[in-house]
Design a protein around this motif. Structure first.
Motif, PDB file in Angstrom:
ATOM      1  N   TRP A  14       1.076  -0.810   0.013  1.00 25.42           N
ATOM      2  CA  TRP A  14       0.247   0.004   0.286  1.00 25.42           C
ATOM      3  C   TRP A  14       1.095   1.174   0.260  1.00 25.42           C
ATOM      4  O   TRP A  14       0.949   2.797   0.198  1.00 25.42           O
TER       5      TRP A  14
ATOM      6  N   ASP B 138       0.634   3.479  -3.022  1.00 20.17           N
ATOM      7  CA  ASP B 138      -0.428   4.139  -3.424  1.00 20.17           C
ATOM      8  C   ASP B 138      -0.297   5.327  -2.238  1.00 20.17           C
ATOM      9  O   ASP B 138      -1.313   6.210  -2.883  1.00 20.17           O
ATOM     10  N   HIS B 139      -0.200   4.650  -1.203  1.00 20.05           N
ATOM     11  CA  HIS B 139      -0.442   6.091  -0.135  1.00 20.05           C
ATOM     12  C   HIS B 139       0.497   7.409  -1.156  1.00 20.05           C
ATOM     13  O   HIS B 139      -0.087   8.480  -0.408  1.00 20.05           O
TER      14      HIS B 139
ATOM     15  N   ASP C  11      -0.273  -0.520   8.685  1.00 23.13           N
ATOM     16  CA  ASP C  11      -1.573   0.149   8.016  1.00 23.13           C
ATOM     17  C   ASP C  11      -0.595   1.725   7.748  1.00 23.13           C
ATOM     18  O   ASP C  11       0.012   2.501   8.567  1.00 23.13           O
ATOM     19  N   PRO C  12      -1.618   2.692   6.887  1.00 24.52           N
ATOM     20  CA  PRO C  12      -1.241   4.141   6.176  1.00 24.52           C
ATOM     21  C   PRO C  12      -0.973   4.981   8.461  1.00 24.52           C
ATOM     22  O   PRO C  12      -0.345   6.085   8.433  1.00 24.52           O
TER      23      PRO C  12
END
Length: 341
Positions: A175, A178-179, A320-321
């Motif tokens: 992820w 994309d973050h 997790d972001p």
């Protein structure tokens, strides 16, 4: 809006060819860098506990023009949200404006890439579809190892460990790409091209001379609104994490496989401060001083957390972001531990 081929031409001329080296020596350097990059994968995995599929992102050992061309491709992707925003606000350039403007910006981008093209040792480009690409700039690695008087075998593996850590960060944490791109799109949404063009130059001159408070800044410091600076603070935290983590890994793995790692680090840190006055000025204006701070501050953050909770609990940062450290938490590892763990 940017003449990319002109940027490549200008950048290549400014970067120069690199150190003198025979064809046979060059082949040997390329082969060793490829071997070291492959060797680094398992070393990074064992040290960090992050598992990334092997050979998901291709490796390119490039010369300076190759690095410059690769980065024009990356810039084209990264700038696309901002170009779209400016086009929406002001309309697409036409006629003389398009012809002249694209060449001016092409020359400006080329000048930046020419300066950086003689210095960058390696880079992981996460925005190259489908899974990114790893670039190692062979002439710069040879130039720096000679400048430092470092053992070439040790230095090349040391560089590969840093860059392979970046590959692992993005391929083991799917992820992340994309973050980061989402943050760039947010930045573009905040872009006000008319305001930027009207007073950007004035603020840039003030910053490079020293503003009312006597502080000098980089382009990013002076061309941003409060909302943009908030996004940049978040990106600074993320990039400090990524760069500091890679520095910790290269130095942590080093003693077991690189006998001269302590001496390499000492000499390399001295080199990072910049050479002459012009070099230091360009580093400041381009934000490279801030980049160096990311390595230093990010490494302190990673070591501070790992020393307190261990590598396994530190790796929660990749889940997790929301677990990513803020710019303030980079300077206060205990605050991140308290919030996330």
């Amino acid at each position: 809006m940017i003449d990319w081929e002109l940027a490549i031409s200008v950048g290549t001329r400014l970067a120069g060819p690199g150190p003198d080296i025979s064809r046979d020596e060059a082949r040997a350097v390329v082969a060793e860098l490829r071997e070291d990059a492959g060797r680094s994968t398992s070393l990074v995995r064992e040290y960090t506990g992050l598992v990334a599929a092997e050979k998901t992102a291709p490796l390119y050992v490039v010369d300076r023009p190759g690095w410059i061309r690769a980065n024009t491709e990356s810039f084209d992707v990264l700038l696309s949200p901002m170009v779209a925003k400016m086009t929406e606000k002001k309309g697409p350039p036409t006629g003389v404006s398009k012809a002249v403007g694209s060449r001016v910006t092409g020359a400006e981008v080329g000048a930046v890439l020419g300066f950086l093209g003689g210095k960058v040792l390696g880079q992981f480009d996460p925005f190259r579809d489908p899974a990114g690409r790893l670039l190692l700039v062979a002439p710069n690695i040879v130039h720096v190892e000679r400048e430092l008087g470092a053992n070439p075998t040790d230095f090349r593996l040391w560089v590969c460990l840093h860059e392979e850590t970046h590959r692992v960060q993005f391929t083991a944490v799917p992820w992340m790409r994309d973050h980061l791109f989402g943050q760039i799109e947010r930045l573009a949404d905040q872009l006000e091209p008319t305001k930027l063009l009207d007073d950007g130059l004035r603020r840039l001159v003030e910053a490079t001379r020293g503003g009312p408070d006597g502080q000098r800044g980089s382009l990013l410091d002076v061309l941003g609104t409060p909302e943009q600076r908030e996004i940049m603070d978040h990106l600074t935290g993320v990039m400090s994490l990524l760069e500091g983590h890679a520095d910790v890994v290269m130095d942590g793995v080093g003693p077991s496989v690189i006998p001269s790692v302590a001496e390499i680090r000492k000499r390399f840190n001295t080199r990072r401060k910049g050479a002459g006055p012009l070099d230091r000025f360009l580093r400041r204006v381009l934000g490279l001083d801030a980049k160096m701070a990311q390595y230093r501050d990010g490494a302190k953050f990673v070591r501070g957390v790992v020393d307190k909770v261990g590598m396994a609990d530190f790796n929660v940062v990749w889940q997790d972001p929301a677990h990513l450290p803020s710019k303030a938490e980079i300077a206060d590892p205990a605050a991140w531990v308290s919030r996330v763990l």
